[in-house]
Design an enzyme around this catalytic site. Structure first.
Site, short mmCIF file in Angstrom:
data_model
loop_
_atom_site.label_atom_id
_atom_site.label_comp_id
_atom_site.label_asym_id
_atom_site.label_seq_id
_atom_site.Cartn_x
_atom_site.Cartn_y
_atom_site.Cartn_z
N GLU A 496 0.73 -1.37 0.04
CA GLU A 496 -0.05 0.05 -0.03
C GLU A 496 1.11 1.32 -0.07
O GLU A 496 1.78 1.36 0.75
CB GLU A 496 -1.04 0.16 1.45
CG GLU A 496 -2.18 -1.04 1.21
CD GLU A 496 -2.25 -1.69 2.62
OE1 GLU A 496 -2.13 -0.76 3.57
OE2 GLU A 496 -2.88 -2.97 2.78
N GLU A 527 -4.20 -6.87 2.91
CA GLU A 527 -3.08 -7.48 3.50
C GLU A 527 -2.86 -9.01 3.22
O GLU A 527 -1.92 -9.43 2.87
CB GLU A 527 -2.89 -7.20 4.97
CG GLU A 527 -2.40 -5.67 5.37
CD GLU A 527 -3.61 -4.84 5.27
OE1 GLU A 527 -4.64 -5.23 5.03
OE2 GLU A 527 -3.38 -3.69 5.32
N GLN A 549 1.94 -2.53 5.62
CA GLN A 549 2.32 -1.04 6.06
C GLN A 549 2.80 -0.81 7.55
O GLN A 549 3.72 -0.01 7.77
CB GLN A 549 1.01 -0.14 5.72
CG GLN A 549 1.86 1.16 5.42
CD GLN A 549 0.42 1.88 4.73
OE1 GLN A 549 -0.49 2.41 5.34
NE2 GLN A 549 0.71 2.49 3.48
N ASP A 552 1.00 -3.39 13.42
CA ASP A 552 -0.19 -3.99 13.71
C ASP A 552 -1.08 -4.46 12.86
O ASP A 552 -2.17 -5.32 13.18
CB ASP A 552 -0.71 -2.39 14.41
CG ASP A 552 0.19 -1.98 15.23
OD1 ASP A 552 -0.21 -1.81 16.44
OD2 ASP A 552 1.09 -1.22 14.88
N TYR A 553 -0.85 -4.27 11.56
CA TYR A 553 -1.94 -4.75 10.55
C TYR A 553 -1.26 -5.95 9.78
O TYR A 553 -2.03 -6.73 9.07
CB TYR A 553 -1.92 -3.86 9.19
CG TYR A 553 -2.53 -2.30 10.23
CD1 TYR A 553 -3.04 -2.22 10.99
CD2 TYR A 553 -1.90 -1.29 9.47
CE1 TYR A 553 -3.81 -1.12 11.52
CE2 TYR A 553 -1.97 0.19 10.04
CZ TYR A 553 -3.10 0.17 11.05
OH TYR A 553 -3.46 1.01 11.60
N HIS A 594 -0.53 1.99 16.02
CA HIS A 594 0.71 2.41 15.28
C HIS A 594 2.02 2.09 16.09
O HIS A 594 3.01 2.74 15.94
CB HIS A 594 0.81 3.71 14.97
CG HIS A 594 -0.23 3.88 13.81
ND1 HIS A 594 -1.77 4.33 14.03
CD2 HIS A 594 -0.17 3.73 12.40
CE1 HIS A 594 -2.34 4.42 12.97
NE2 HIS A 594 -1.58 4.01 11.86
#
Ligand SMILES: Cc1ncc(C[n+]2csc(CCOP(=O)(O)OP(=O)(O)O)c2C)c(N)n1
Ligand SMILES: [Mg+2]
Length: 806
Positions: A496, A527, A549, A552-553, A594
């Protein structure tokens, strides 16, 4: 318009001659017998679990007729007929897998490691090098979680696009002929309710890649009917993806009945040809599929299907309908077909018997060896009666398991525990040898065993000179990625905001302009299919760098990384590999989504991958260089608040490598060892400065890689000097600090060198709060590190280190 005209002109010949038709029918019939006999084998106790492709045979014949060498399948447990038809599996191998035969020659898909109907071809030679994938039918290795076969389909198809459109890849003829290969996906109807299915359909549609996706719609997912899975019929739901006349974007959609062989042939030929020629994807919704034996051996479908539904299924059995069609078309008479079927039933029974014998023979030979050892012991031992009983229990077993042999060995050694006779040694040696063989049978290939193992990459130290520049961290990485893209045309990075923007932290700035959109590209926010895209590409010889990115994701992709990528080499016993690099960034920025650092979840779910946690961008660059020289997948977690910090750029930024599993001592000290990684390295150094002020010398070790962990025991060496240790990180209490503690205290034997209790210092149980103060009270800070170490020293010498702050 062009595409439509091409299609119009394309004459698709789906006619098969008599022999081909009969061959197809007989193969489907044999496949059905394999299903029926397979279920019987499970119910009679010879195999543990069975799931079969009955009811799905005819559509798979048609799919196989459209499949060519070089193409790939990504499918699930119903596809045995297809695998037989493309010549990728034999019926004997099918039974070998049902029995869990561990010999890779007998069971080449998984060497007995996966349950039955988990298909895979072997892309690799025994030394781990690639075979010529264009010369063989290919199937990526199946997984059990529903729809998890979907994301990698994106990459299997996308690789064809890259091989077609990137001239610099045209020399890689062992992977592709100008991108002509089609990726065939299969999925059950109910699995289409999974998010991964829709994400995959969307991504494939956006990318415009050669994928032919089949849905075997038998109306159920185990007991749950379609009405409880979807608000409308699946074809209707998919309608929005259909391409408009004249457009090349979107899908060609087909709906065909599972028993209508001519229509299936037509649909598959057309779909595959358009996909191959024009890279336009297709979805083939195969309806009126039946399930004659129900879902699996775990239950019976009479419990949840109505009498009408069962009668309907019997009437629409694709095999009976194909048979009738052959008769109606005058291809064969009922008597001829009866004759062939009788032969085929006999054939499959014989194959089954051969598979069973082949599975049992080596175990029986081991029983013989063990019996000979026990016989020998009987003449020396005072416990002859017990040994006779052990032997006869062993010989009574019709189908012994290796576990039974180990139990017999244990019983024999237990019986003779009061004796010290030399013959016992032979039994103990035999047991050790068998354990070793079975460790190899079940445990090999978690990591690469090839010459390209990441652990074998030679270390090349970073070089600095008077002219070395000092740059911001993101600029260091930018130079490194530039060098990687320049040196290896197989390297493609995507994620992304990675392409046009150059990444949220600018490490790819300007590189899309330089290398083009296919080498450095943007993806949608997806993702799990970013990861799947990478897995499929890597399975076809490319070197993807997939960016998630923020750390956390990563959780969105973690299930797939764990179930598919991390297990791939192991579950195929070295038959397949996917050297994917996953790049992400985390630990410290702002707030709950984040600044997460869920490293224990990652470390524990990703055994089979390398997990690298560089403290700065030079370190990160070195790890990327190492991974790209290896044939293994790795995750690199960059430090999110490090991109603006200044670092010296090594003169050999594109070439230097960092070894995996080798920590680095950042600061020497004699009083206590602090073991940490990532963003906390800098904070630990600040704490060490403070500690130095009160006369405490802390040694700081950056572990640098969590998997593998300190392969040469460097942390133990430090502990032998300091005799005190603190494990520090930003994960939850009992997370990665506990993992590191177990590694050092138990694995390395650190326990014996401790003079104080070992301590862990981690973040709080809750997630990180927003703002500077939120972070300060959520994550370890300089003061806490100081106090943790100081209190250790206070215990040792309260006089010298009074608790001045409590
Ligand atoms: C993630 C996940 N959830 C549940 C299961 C258990 N399970 C195995 S098969 C299956 C039903 C799948 O139905 P469908 O996709 O229609 O395929 P079919 O077996 O009918 O061909 C379920 C729920 C699983 N394997 N994976
Ligand atoms: Mg189903």
């Amino acid at each position: 318009m062009v595409a439509r005209e091409k299609q119009e002109k394309r004459g698709i010949d789906t006619t098969l001659d008599r022999q081909e038709l009969l061959d197809d029918y007989r193969l489907a019939y044999r496949s059905r017998q394999a299903s029926l006999i397979g279920r019987r084998e499970v119910l009679s106790g010879k195999a543990k679990f069975g799931i079969f492709g009955d009811g799905k045979e005819v559509a798979q014949l048609a799919m196989a007729r459209a499949f060519r060498p070089g193409d790939f399948r990504s499918g699930y447990y119903r596809d045995q007929t297809f695998m037989f038809a493309i010549g990728a599996h034999t019926i004997q191998e099918f039974f070998a897998q049902l029995y869990a035969h561990t010999d890779v020659q007998a069971e080449p898909a998984t060497a007995g490691r996966s349950m039955n109907a988990h298909f895979a071809t072997r892309s690799l030679n025994p030394d781990g090098s690639w075979k010529d994938l264009t010369a063989m039918p290919n199937s990526s290795a199946d997984v059990s979680p529903t729809a998890s076969q979907m994301p990698r389909l994106v990459g299997l198809g996308y690789a064809s696009k890259l091989y077609r459109e990137l001239k610099e890849l045209h020399h890689l003829t062992q992977f592709s002929h100008d991108g002509d290969e089609v990726a065939f996906g299969t999925i059950g109807n109910a699995s289409c309710a999974e998010g991964m299915f829709w994400e995959t359909v969307n991504a494939v549609g956006v990318l415009g890649i050669p994928v032919v996706l089949s849905i075997w719609d038998d109306g159920y997912g185990i007991s749950v009917p379609n009405e409880r899975q979807f608000p409308k019929d699946l074809s209707e739901l998919l309608e929005g993806f259909r391409r408009k006349p004249g457009s090349e974007r979107g899908y060609d959609l087909y709906r065909v009945r599972a028993w209508d062989y001519p229509a299936l042939l037509e649909a598959y030929q057309r779909a595959a040809q358009v996909a191959r020629d024009e890279h336009v994807p297709a979805i083939i919704h195969v309806v009126e599929v039946t399930q004659p034996q129900g879902h699996s051996t775990s239950g019976s479908h009479e419990r949840y299907k109505s009498a009408e539904r069962l009668a309907w299924e019997e009437d629409h059995d694709c095999l009976l309908r194909m048979r009738q069609w052959l008769i109606d078309e005058g291809v064969a008479s009922p008597e001829e077909l009866d004759q062939m079927e009788a032969e085929d039933r006999q054939t499959v029974e014989e194959i089954r018997a051969q598979a069973w014998e082949a599975y049992l023979a080596p175990i029986r030979a081991e029983v013989d060896e063990l019996v000979a050892l026990i016989d020998d012991l009987m003449s020396h031992s005072r416990h002859g009666d017990e040994l006779v009983a052990i032997k006869s229990r062993l010989l009574e077993l019709g189908a012994p398991l290796r576990q039974d042999l180990m139990v017999a060995v244990r019983d024999a050694l237990l019986a003779m525990r009061d004796e010290n006779i030399p013959a016992k040694g032979a039994l103990i040696d035999w047991k050790a040898e068998q354990d070793k063989l079975s460790e190899e049978r079940y445990g090999s290939h978690l990591y690469s065993q090839s010459a390209e193992s990441a652990l074998e990459v030679p270390e090349v130290k970073p070089l600095y000179s008077g002219g070395s520049e000092t740059l911001a961290g993101f600029e260091v990485l930018n130079r490194a990625f530039d060098a990687m893209l320049a040196r290896d045309p197989r390297v493609c990075a995507f994620g992304e905001d990675l392409g046009m923007l150059g990444g949220v932290n600018q490490a790819f700035a300007g590189l899309q302009e330089k290398y083009g959109e296919l080498r450095v590209g943007d993806t949608g926010i997806r993702e799990v299919t970013i990861l799947g895209q990478a897995i499929g590409m890597a399975m076809r010889g490319l070197r993807p760098i997939a960016e998630i990115q923020y750390l956390d994701y990563l959780l969105y992709a973690l299930q797939l990384m764990s179930d598919d990528l991390a297990t791939l080499q192991w579950r195929t016993k070295g038959g397949q590999k996917a050297p994917v690099i996953v790049r992400t960034r985390g630990h410290r920025l702002e707030g709950i989504w984040h600044s997460g650092s869920p490293m224990a979840a990652i470390v524990h779910l990703l055994r089979g991958m390398h997990v690298l946690v560089p403290r700065d961008m030079v370190q990160a660059a070195g790890f990327y260089n190492t991974l790209l020289l290896s044939d293994e997948p790795g995750l690199v977690v960059e430090v999110l608040n490090g991109y603006r910090l200044k670092e010296r750029l090594p003169d050999n930024i594109g070439e230097f490598t960092l070894p995996l599993g080798v920590p680095e001592v950042l600061r020497e000290g004699k009083d206590v060892t602090i073991v940490t990684y990532g963003a906390l390295c800098r904070i630990a150094e600040q704490a060490a400065d403070l500690l130095g002020g009160v006369g405490i010398e802390a040694e700081i070790i950056d572990v640098r890689t969590l998997l593998p962990f300190d392969r040469h025991g460097l942390i133990l060496e430090s502990l032998q000097k300091t005799n005190r240790i603190v494990f520090l990180d930003e994960d939850v209490p009992g997370g990665t600090t506990a993992y590191m503690l177990q590694q050092v205290i138990e694995e390395q034997g650190g326990y014996y060198w401790l003079d104080s209790e070992p301590r862990t210092l981690s973040a709080k149980l809750h997630r990180p709060a927003y703002g500077t103060d939120g972070s300060y009270w959520s994550k370890p800070n300089v003061e806490q590190i100081f106090e943790t170490v100081y209190e250790l020293m206070h215990e040792v010498d309260p006089g010298a280190y009074p608790l001045f702050y409590k």
